[in-house]
Design an enzyme around this catalytic site. Structure first.
Site, mmCIF file in Angstrom:
data_model
loop_
_atom_site.group_PDB
_atom_site.id
_atom_site.type_symbol
_atom_site.label_atom_id
_atom_site.label_comp_id
_atom_site.label_asym_id
_atom_site.label_seq_id
_atom_site.Cartn_x
_atom_site.Cartn_y
_atom_site.Cartn_z
ATOM 1 N N GLY A 22 0.803 -1.222 0.000
ATOM 2 C CA GLY A 22 0.000 0.000 0.000
ATOM 3 C C GLY A 22 0.827 1.258 0.000
ATOM 4 O O GLY A 22 0.962 1.940 -1.005
ATOM 5 N N ALA A 24 4.152 1.540 0.772
ATOM 6 C CA ALA A 24 5.609 1.333 0.801
ATOM 7 C C ALA A 24 6.029 0.498 -0.387
ATOM 8 O O ALA A 24 5.217 -0.222 -0.982
ATOM 9 C CB ALA A 24 6.002 0.624 2.084
ATOM 10 N N LYS A 25 7.343 0.600 -0.707
ATOM 11 C CA LYS A 25 7.880 -0.365 -1.667
ATOM 12 C C LYS A 25 9.222 -0.836 -1.142
ATOM 13 O O LYS A 25 9.850 -0.166 -0.306
ATOM 14 C CB LYS A 25 8.014 0.249 -3.058
ATOM 15 C CG LYS A 25 9.107 1.283 -3.221
ATOM 16 C CD LYS A 25 9.138 1.788 -4.652
ATOM 17 C CE LYS A 25 10.020 3.037 -4.738
ATOM 18 N NZ LYS A 25 9.969 3.655 -6.062
ATOM 19 N N VAL A 26 9.632 -2.007 -1.570
ATOM 20 C CA VAL A 26 10.890 -2.582 -1.092
ATOM 21 C C VAL A 26 11.806 -2.806 -2.281
ATOM 22 O O VAL A 26 11.403 -3.440 -3.256
ATOM 23 C CB VAL A 26 10.642 -3.915 -0.347
ATOM 24 C CG1 VAL A 26 11.956 -4.607 -0.048
ATOM 25 C CG2 VAL A 26 9.867 -3.671 0.945
ATOM 26 N N LYS A 41 13.128 -0.653 2.553
ATOM 27 C CA LYS A 41 11.695 -0.364 2.528
ATOM 28 C C LYS A 41 11.553 1.159 2.481
ATOM 29 O O LYS A 41 12.043 1.853 3.365
ATOM 30 C CB LYS A 41 11.052 -0.932 3.799
ATOM 31 C CG LYS A 41 9.546 -0.997 3.802
ATOM 32 C CD LYS A 41 9.094 -1.866 4.982
ATOM 33 C CE LYS A 41 7.615 -1.874 5.190
ATOM 34 N NZ LYS A 41 7.213 -2.746 6.329
ATOM 35 N N ASP A 133 -0.265 -9.879 12.972
ATOM 36 C CA ASP A 133 -0.508 -10.024 11.531
ATOM 37 C C ASP A 133 0.286 -11.211 10.990
ATOM 38 O O ASP A 133 0.940 -11.133 9.953
ATOM 39 C CB ASP A 133 -0.122 -8.732 10.790
ATOM 40 C CG ASP A 133 -0.707 -8.705 9.372
ATOM 41 O OD1 ASP A 133 -0.251 -7.875 8.552
ATOM 42 O OD2 ASP A 133 -1.583 -9.547 9.089
HETATM 43 C C1 LIG Z 1 9.959 -11.478 -2.993
HETATM 44 N N1 LIG Z 1 11.410 -11.637 -3.061
HETATM 45 C C2 LIG Z 1 12.033 -12.321 -4.040
HETATM 46 C C3 LIG Z 1 13.348 -12.257 -3.781
HETATM 47 BR BR1 LIG Z 1 14.650 -13.020 -4.843
HETATM 48 C C4 LIG Z 1 13.573 -11.544 -2.630
HETATM 49 C C5 LIG Z 1 12.341 -11.161 -2.208
HETATM 50 C C6 LIG Z 1 12.077 -10.350 -1.013
HETATM 51 O O1 LIG Z 1 10.992 -9.882 -0.847
HETATM 52 N N2 LIG Z 1 13.130 -10.180 -0.164
HETATM 53 C C7 LIG Z 1 13.115 -9.389 0.979
HETATM 54 N N3 LIG Z 1 14.207 -9.345 1.781
HETATM 55 N N4 LIG Z 1 13.967 -8.493 2.809
HETATM 56 C C8 LIG Z 1 12.706 -8.023 2.655
HETATM 57 C C9 LIG Z 1 12.159 -8.568 1.534
HETATM 58 C C10 LIG Z 1 10.765 -8.115 1.394
HETATM 59 N N5 LIG Z 1 10.553 -7.292 2.594
HETATM 60 C C11 LIG Z 1 9.308 -6.816 2.963
HETATM 61 O O2 LIG Z 1 9.177 -6.085 3.935
HETATM 62 N N6 LIG Z 1 8.239 -7.232 2.199
HETATM 63 C C12 LIG Z 1 6.877 -6.829 2.579
HETATM 64 C C13 LIG Z 1 5.925 -7.939 2.155
HETATM 65 N N7 LIG Z 1 4.603 -7.743 2.808
HETATM 66 C C14 LIG Z 1 3.916 -9.031 2.937
HETATM 67 C C15 LIG Z 1 2.455 -8.724 2.890
HETATM 68 C C16 LIG Z 1 2.325 -7.376 2.269
HETATM 69 C C17 LIG Z 1 3.739 -6.886 1.957
HETATM 70 C C18 LIG Z 1 6.528 -5.505 1.958
HETATM 71 C C19 LIG Z 1 6.030 -4.507 2.772
HETATM 72 C C20 LIG Z 1 5.681 -3.285 2.221
HETATM 73 C C21 LIG Z 1 5.820 -3.076 0.840
HETATM 74 C C22 LIG Z 1 6.325 -4.105 0.026
HETATM 75 C C23 LIG Z 1 6.672 -5.335 0.577
HETATM 76 C C24 LIG Z 1 11.792 -7.133 3.342
HETATM 77 C C25 LIG Z 1 12.224 -5.856 3.872
HETATM 78 C C26 LIG Z 1 11.884 -6.931 4.771
#
Ligand SMILES: Cn1cc(Br)cc1C(=O)Nc1[nH]nc2c1CN(C(=O)N[C@H](CN1CCCC1)c1ccccc1)C21CC1
Length: 347
Positions: A22, A24-26, A41, A133
Site C-alpha cells: 500500500g 511502501a515499496k521494497v 523499505k 498479523d
Molecule cells: C519477494 N522476493 C524475491 C526475492 Br529473490 C527476494 C524477495 C524479497 O521480498 N526479499 C526481501 N528481503 N527483505 C525483505 C524482503 C521483502 N521485505 C518486505 O518487507 N516485504 C513486505 C511484504 N509484505 C507481505 C504482505 C504485504 C507486503 C513488503 C512490505 C511493504 C511493501 C512491500 C513489501 C523485506 C524488507 C523486509
C-alpha cells in the site's frame, strides 16, 4: 536542492523493486562499503498520512526485537519526504509463494518451518509484544531456507503487559482469531496463537481452514471454528491444530504448552530454542575489533559507539559483520586507504 535519495544513494546502490504494498515499496540494494545485499523499505511520508504511526510502531518494535528468525533492521534514514528502513535481505522470498509452488509441505518440512515460527513468536511475546498479523506473506526465506518474520506495523506492546486487553481489530481476516473478528477485546498473545494455528494448517494443507470471498461469511466460519481435516493429516498434527484453533481463547493452547508439544518435538527431541542468539546487550568482540581497526579507534571507543544503537551506518556495519560470523562467511572490511579524521569519520 538535495533529493530525498542523496544520503541513501551515497551508501547503497539501489536495485530492482522486490515488492510494493500500500504505502511502501521494497527495493533490493547493495551496501557499497561491504558489498552485502540489503532490502530497503521506502515510504513516502506524505502518502503515509495517518498511517505514519504504523511506521513508528514498526521501527520501535524492530529495534527491540533482534532474533535469528526476525528480519533485522539495520538502519533508518529519514529525509524531509521519505523514510528508508534498511533491512536484512532474504533471497528466498515469501513463504506464501513457497507453499503455493509446492502445493503443500510434507509434515517434516512443515514442522521444521513451524518450529522457527514458534521460536520467533515466543521471543516476541517474551519481550512483551504481539505481532497481530502472522501469515505466510510475512515470513521470508533467507539463503539457508531459514524463516525471518517481517511487517511489525501492527505489532502491539500493551503498556500493562501481555495480559492487557487490546481493542483494534487488525491483521488479515483469514488469520484473525474469533474474539478479534467478534469485536471483543482480546489478548494479543492469544490471538497470535490462533493465527499460528491457521499458518500451520496452511503449511500442512496448502489451503486455508476458514475461507470465503464474503468477509461476513468468513467471520461466521471463524467464530464457529469448524474446518475440514484432509485425510493426509496425522493424528499428532490434528491434535495440535485442534488445540490452537480453539474458539474460546481461554481453552486455546498457551505458548508455554506449545513449546513442549509432542508433535513439535517429534524428530527433534530438544525443546524449541526461542531465546535470541544475537541480543544487542552482548556485543560480539570480533566484530567490535574488526570495526575498531577499520575506524582506527580503540575497541573501547568502538564498543561505546556501537552501543548507542543509533541505527546509522555503524549499526548496519555491525549487524552485517555479525550475520557473516553466523553463516561462516568472513566479511572483511576494506582497509581504508587514509585513516579516518573527525570530518569524514562520523565518530
Ligand atoms: C519477494 N522476493 C524475491 C526475492 Br529473490 C527476494 C524477495 C524479497 O521480498 N526479499 C526481501 N528481503 N527483505 C525483505 C524482503 C521483502 N521485505 C518486505 O518487507 N516485504 C513486505 C511484504 N509484505 C507481505 C504482505 C504485504 C507486503 C513488503 C512490505 C511493504 C511493501 C512491500 C513489501 C523485506 C524488507 C523486509
Amino acid at each position: 536542492m538535495t533529493s530525498d535519495y542523496d544520503e541513501v544513494t551515497q551508501r547503497y546502490r539501489l536495485q530492482e523493486t522486490v515488492g510494493s504494498g500500500g504505502f511502501a515499496k521494497v527495493k533490493l540494494a547493495t551496501h557499497i562499503l561491504t558489498g552485502e545485499k540489503v532490502a530497503i523499505k521506502i515510504m513516502d511520508k506524505r502518502a503515509l498520512g495517518d498511517d505514519l504511526p504504523r511506521v513508528q510502531t514498526e521501527i520501535k518494535a524492530m529495534k527491540e526485537l533482534v532474533h535469528q528468525h526476525i528480519c533485522t533492521l539495520y538502519e533508518v534514514i529519514e529525509t524531509s519526504n521519505k523514510i528508508f528502513m534498511v533491512l536484512e535481505y532474504c533471497p528466498g522470498g515469501e513463504l506464501f509463494d513457497y507453499i503455493v509452488a509446492k502445493d503443500r509441505l510434507k509434515e517434516d518440512e512443515a514442522r521444521m518451518f513451524f518450529r522457527q515460527i514458534v521460536s520467533a513468536v515466543a521471543y516476541i511475546h517474551h519481550k512483551g509484544y504481539a505481532h497481530r498479523d502472522l501469515k505466510p506473506e510475512n515470513l521470508l526465506l533467507d539463503e539457508d531456507q531459514s524463516l525471518k518474520l517481517i511487517d511489525f506495523g501492527l505489532a502491539a506492546k500493551p503498556k500493562g503487559g501481555m495480559k492487557e486487553q487490546l481493542e483494534t481489530c487488525c491483521g488479515s481476516p483469514a488469520y484473525a482469531a474469533p474474539e478479534l473478528v467478534s469485536g471483543k477485546t482480546y489478548i494479543g498473545s492469544e490471538a497470535d496463537i490462533w493465527s499460528m494455528g491457521v499458518l500451520l494448517y496452511a503449511l500442512l494443507c496448502g489451503f486455508l481452514p476458514f475461507d470465503d470471498e464474503n468477509v461476513a461469511h468468513l467471520y461466521k466460519k471463524i467464530q464457529k471454528g469448524e474446518y475440514e481435516e484432509p485425510r493426509w493429516l496425522t493424528p499428532g498434527s490434528r491434535q495440535l491444530l485442534k488445540q490452537m484453533l480453539q474458539v474460546n481463547p481461554k481453552k486455546r493452547i498457551t505458548m508455554k504448552e506449545l513449546l513442549k508439544n509432542p508433535w513439535l518435538l517429534q524428530g527433534f527431541d530438544v525443546p524449541i530454542d526461542w531465546e535470541s542468539k544475537c541480543e544487542k546487550e552482548q556485543l560480539n568482540a570480533d566484530c567490535v575489533t574488526e570495526m575498531a581497526v577499520f575506524n582506527n579507534v580503540s575497541r573501547k571507543e568502538m564498543a561505546s559507539k556501537i552501543k548507542k544503537w543509533e541505527y546509522d551506518e555503524t549499526t548496519t556495519i555491525y549487524f552485517l559483520l555479525l550475520a557473516n560470523k553466523y553463516n561462516g562467511r568472513t566479511l572483511r572490511l576494506p582497509l581504508r586507504t587514509k585513516p579516518l579524521t573527525e570530518k569524514n569519520g562520523k565518530l
